[in-house]
Write a protein that holds these residues in place. Sequence first.
Motif, PDB file in Angstrom:
ATOM      1  N   GLU A   1       0.349   0.553  -6.328  1.00 62.96           N
ATOM      2  CA  GLU A   1       0.229   0.285  -4.883  1.00 62.96           C
ATOM      3  C   GLU A   1       1.395   0.965  -4.188  1.00 62.96           C
ATOM      4  O   GLU A   1       2.536   0.910  -4.671  1.00 62.96           O
ATOM      5  CB  GLU A   1       0.227  -1.235  -4.674  1.00 62.96           C
ATOM      6  CG  GLU A   1       0.590  -1.752  -3.303  1.00 62.96           C
ATOM      7  CD  GLU A   1      -0.466  -1.489  -2.244  1.00 62.96           C
ATOM      8  OE1 GLU A   1      -0.463  -0.374  -1.688  1.00 62.96           O
ATOM      9  OE2 GLU A   1      -1.276  -2.403  -1.987  1.00 62.96           O
ATOM     10  N   ASP A   2       1.134   1.630  -3.055  1.00 65.24           N
ATOM     11  CA  ASP A   2       2.198   2.350  -2.358  1.00 65.24           C
ATOM     12  C   ASP A   2       2.828   1.529  -1.231  1.00 65.24           C
ATOM     13  O   ASP A   2       3.834   1.931  -0.662  1.00 65.24           O
ATOM     14  CB  ASP A   2       1.667   3.674  -1.801  1.00 65.24           C
ATOM     15  CG  ASP A   2       0.524   3.460  -0.832  1.00 65.24           C
ATOM     16  OD1 ASP A   2      -0.338   2.597  -1.122  1.00 65.24           O
ATOM     17  OD2 ASP A   2       0.481   4.126   0.210  1.00 65.24           O
TER      18      ASP A   2
ATOM     19  N   ASP B   1      -4.446  -0.586  -5.968  1.00 64.31           N
ATOM     20  CA  ASP B   1      -4.785  -0.343  -4.574  1.00 64.31           C
ATOM     21  C   ASP B   1      -5.723   0.860  -4.503  1.00 64.31           C
ATOM     22  O   ASP B   1      -5.606   1.791  -5.302  1.00 64.31           O
ATOM     23  CB  ASP B   1      -3.496  -0.061  -3.788  1.00 64.31           C
ATOM     24  CG  ASP B   1      -3.769   0.189  -2.317  1.00 64.31           C
ATOM     25  OD1 ASP B   1      -4.659  -0.484  -1.756  1.00 64.31           O
ATOM     26  OD2 ASP B   1      -3.093   1.061  -1.735  1.00 64.31           O
TER      27      ASP B   1
ATOM     28  N   GLY C   1      -6.165   2.874  -1.700  1.00 69.00           N
ATOM     29  CA  GLY C   1      -5.594   3.950  -0.884  1.00 69.00           C
ATOM     30  C   GLY C   1      -4.204   4.317  -1.356  1.00 69.00           C
ATOM     31  O   GLY C   1      -3.234   3.640  -1.043  1.00 69.00           O
TER      32      GLY C   1
ATOM     33  N   LYS D   1      -6.907  -7.767   1.084  1.00 66.51           N
ATOM     34  CA  LYS D   1      -5.607  -7.953   1.730  1.00 66.51           C
ATOM     35  C   LYS D   1      -5.851  -8.440   3.156  1.00 66.51           C
ATOM     36  O   LYS D   1      -6.767  -7.930   3.788  1.00 66.51           O
ATOM     37  CB  LYS D   1      -4.841  -6.623   1.780  1.00 66.51           C
ATOM     38  CG  LYS D   1      -4.544  -6.035   0.407  1.00 66.51           C
ATOM     39  CD  LYS D   1      -3.618  -4.834   0.502  1.00 66.51           C
ATOM     40  CE  LYS D   1      -4.379  -3.523   0.504  1.00 66.51           C
ATOM     41  NZ  LYS D   1      -3.526  -2.343   0.263  1.00 66.51           N
TER      42      LYS D   1
END
Length: 226
Positions: free
Chosen positions: A7-8, A53, A55, A102
Amino acid sequence: MKVLVIEDDKEIVDAISLAFQIRWPEAKVISNRLGQKGVELVETEQPDIVILDLGLPDINGFEVLRQIRRFSSVPTIILTVRSDESDVVKGLEWGADDYITKPFRQLELLARVKSLIRRQSPSEETLLNFGPLKLDPVTGQLMMGEKEIALTVTENHILTFLMKNAGHVVTHSNLAEAVWGDDYPGATDSLKVHIRRLREKIEKDPSKPKYILTKTGVGYSLTKPE
Ligand code: CA
């Protein structure tokens, strides 16, 4: 117990780490913001579970999932944004075991993780039979007559519970507890998505289900088609 978070968004990673720190301190959380690196970590770190995630800055989560599934069946939960149901469906098709939207609550996240880990440990369950359906709850192998159908871990939990209670209505709340070990707001919507996927796999016409019937506002029941 090792958790890999790909996840970024640093805030999300911190929220996940904190959730484990508080409620499951034995778990070791590692993370990376890049998809490609995430795939490598699945290979080198052998995590027990992956939280992914969709994206990401380099390659998207679907591509990460595809690459992971080439060599690993590690339980994987995808993170999506509420409203992106097509992403959820695609993620489950590409081999994710469950999803979470989320923003999520700590308990919801941990319930999903525990449900997937629980499934990993062998149990004494016997084969379940219902009409042409034969399910091995331990391996998640489903046969429909001669046809083998691949189920996600979550679909397996749901169908196992429905088969054990065949002919009876199971409530959303009972089903959520059987699947995730907890009932929480939003569980009903998640069940709806997984049930839809299950119907696509076992019903002749998923829009007119004959096996898994909806009891509006209450739950579902597994019945024998006439
Ligand atoms: Ca992101």
